[in-house]
Motif scaffolding. Structure first.
Motif, PDB file in Angstrom:
ATOM      1  N   GLY A 221      66.831-102.423 -17.440  1.00  0.00           N
ATOM      2  CA  GLY A 221      67.834-102.094 -18.446  1.00  0.00           C
ATOM      3  C   GLY A 221      68.425-100.720 -18.296  1.00  0.00           C
ATOM      4  O   GLY A 221      69.244-100.305 -19.120  1.00  0.00           O
ATOM      5  N   ARG A 222      68.058-100.003 -17.252  1.00  0.00           N
ATOM      6  CA  ARG A 222      68.570 -98.636 -17.037  1.00  0.00           C
ATOM      7  C   ARG A 222      69.789 -98.669 -16.135  1.00  0.00           C
ATOM      8  O   ARG A 222      69.888 -99.477 -15.209  1.00  0.00           O
ATOM      9  CB  ARG A 222      67.474 -97.768 -16.423  1.00  0.00           C
ATOM     10  N   LEU A 223      70.731 -97.774 -16.402  1.00  0.00           N
ATOM     11  CA  LEU A 223      71.915 -97.593 -15.562  1.00  0.00           C
ATOM     12  C   LEU A 223      71.950 -96.155 -15.069  1.00  0.00           C
ATOM     13  O   LEU A 223      71.901 -95.215 -15.863  1.00  0.00           O
ATOM     14  CB  LEU A 223      73.198 -97.890 -16.343  1.00  0.00           C
ATOM     15  N   LEU A 224      72.035 -96.000 -13.756  1.00  0.00           N
ATOM     16  CA  LEU A 224      72.171 -94.684 -13.117  1.00  0.00           C
ATOM     17  C   LEU A 224      73.584 -94.568 -12.558  1.00  0.00           C
ATOM     18  O   LEU A 224      74.086 -95.495 -11.931  1.00  0.00           O
ATOM     19  CB  LEU A 224      71.147 -94.532 -11.992  1.00  0.00           C
ATOM     20  N   ARG A 225      74.207 -93.435 -12.776  1.00  0.00           N
ATOM     21  CA  ARG A 225      75.553 -93.165 -12.266  1.00  0.00           C
ATOM     22  C   ARG A 225      75.536 -91.780 -11.633  1.00  0.00           C
ATOM     23  O   ARG A 225      75.003 -90.833 -12.213  1.00  0.00           O
ATOM     24  CB  ARG A 225      76.565 -93.221 -13.409  1.00  0.00           C
TER      25      ARG A 225
END
Length: 306
Positions: free
Chosen positions: A217-221
């Motif tokens: 559920g994590r988003l890295l940008r």
């Protein structure tokens, strides 16, 4: 997409490595900018969001990603909501919610925890074309200058499923764009200058690494021209050697299902399918509806994965 490989052993040669570890509940941003403007606030170089999708949506995306394989695709925005698959619709929705109006998106998927050496993504087909043109000009006696790479605007990692034995963080090297950058040096000067002055002492600049644990559920940008890597084992850069073959099954223990996507400006990356949108035996369409059919109690523990 091309990966400019940087051998992990470069890191062992550095005298100073600064590793920043963060785990967040909402969003964490990292930026070296020291100036702000009300009209145009600086964009963070690295950002992390948690709990961006329900487990129901993550499972649907994982099934679709498993069918899609590692092939790279691209789609244009805004989303037409007619021909885009569940992966494209979800990516488009996420980018819209974080205020990214990039015109093109390149994406691919991966389901295993593999050791990925430090690399930066570029427009691979364009780079190969430029290399061929430069080689042709050189063989004909002309002068050539090395072409500059075309990087995406931003890179992203969307974590769908993480096995119970996986410690597969994504490591982002700030302000480093190639393997040579990991050994970038600067001369130091003495407090007093004798006559004649001695030659400058060259010391490696510290390498700053932002380490983002893999959490469902994590988003890295991150900034699109930054080196990034996935170590396996997690401490591989500090080991003299690694023995044995890594395990990839069962998925519940060793799976690391992620959707990787890059945003591009006025032109998409060359030489890949654009607006295809098909997935064999596609699993549904649409984005997160906020429901959760697995009774996920939100106990994705960062400590179990970092």
């Amino acid at each position: 997409m091309m990966r400019i490989s940087a051998l992990c052993c470069f890191i062992r040669l550095l005298l100073s490595i600064s590793i920043i570890c963060h785990s967040t509940n909402q969003i964490e941003s990292f930026s070296t900018s020291s100036t702000t403007s009300a009209a145009s606030p600086p964009q963070p170089e690295v950002s992390v969001w948690d709990n961006v999708l329900s487990s129901n949506t993550r499972n649907n995306l994982h099934r679709a990603a498993s069918k899609d394989g590692l092939g790279h695709k691209a789609f244009s925005r805004p989303n037409n909501n007619n021909h885009n698959n569940i992966l494209e619709q979800t990516i488009d929705d996420i980018l819209t919610q974080i205020g990214d109006d990039s015109k093109y998106v390149e994406y691919w998927t991966r389901q295993e925890w593999r050791s990925i050496e430090a690399h930066a993504d570029v427009d691979e087909f364009l780079a190969k074309t430029q290399d061929a043109n430069a080689a042709a000009a050189g063989s004909s006696g002309g002068t050539t200058t090395p072409p500059s790479f075309r990087y995406p605007t931003n890179g992203h990692v969307l974590y769908l499923q993480v096995g119970s034995h996986v410690q597969g963080p994504t490591c982002v090297f700030r302000n480093r764009h190639s393997g040579g950058d990991l050994l970038r040096s600067s001369p130091t000067t003495a407090e007093t200058t004798p006559s004649p002055p001695p030659p400058p002492v060259v010391e490696p600049l510290p390498v700053e690494v932002i380490t983002v644990p893999a959490v469902p559920g994590r988003l890295l940008r991150f900034q699109g021209d930054y080196l990034h890597a996935v170590p396996r084992p997690t401490d591989v850069w500090f080991l003299p050697f690694v023995q044995g073959a890594p395990a990839y099954t069962p998925e519940e223990e060793w799976g690391r299902s992620v959707v990787l996507f890059n945003t591009w400006g006025e032109e998409p990356p060359l030489g890949m399918p654009l607006d295809d949108g098909t997935i064999p035996e596609a699993v549904g369409r649409g984005v997160d509806d906020g429901t959760d059919d697995n009774n996920d109690d939100g106990d994705d523990d960062d400590g179990a994965n970092d």
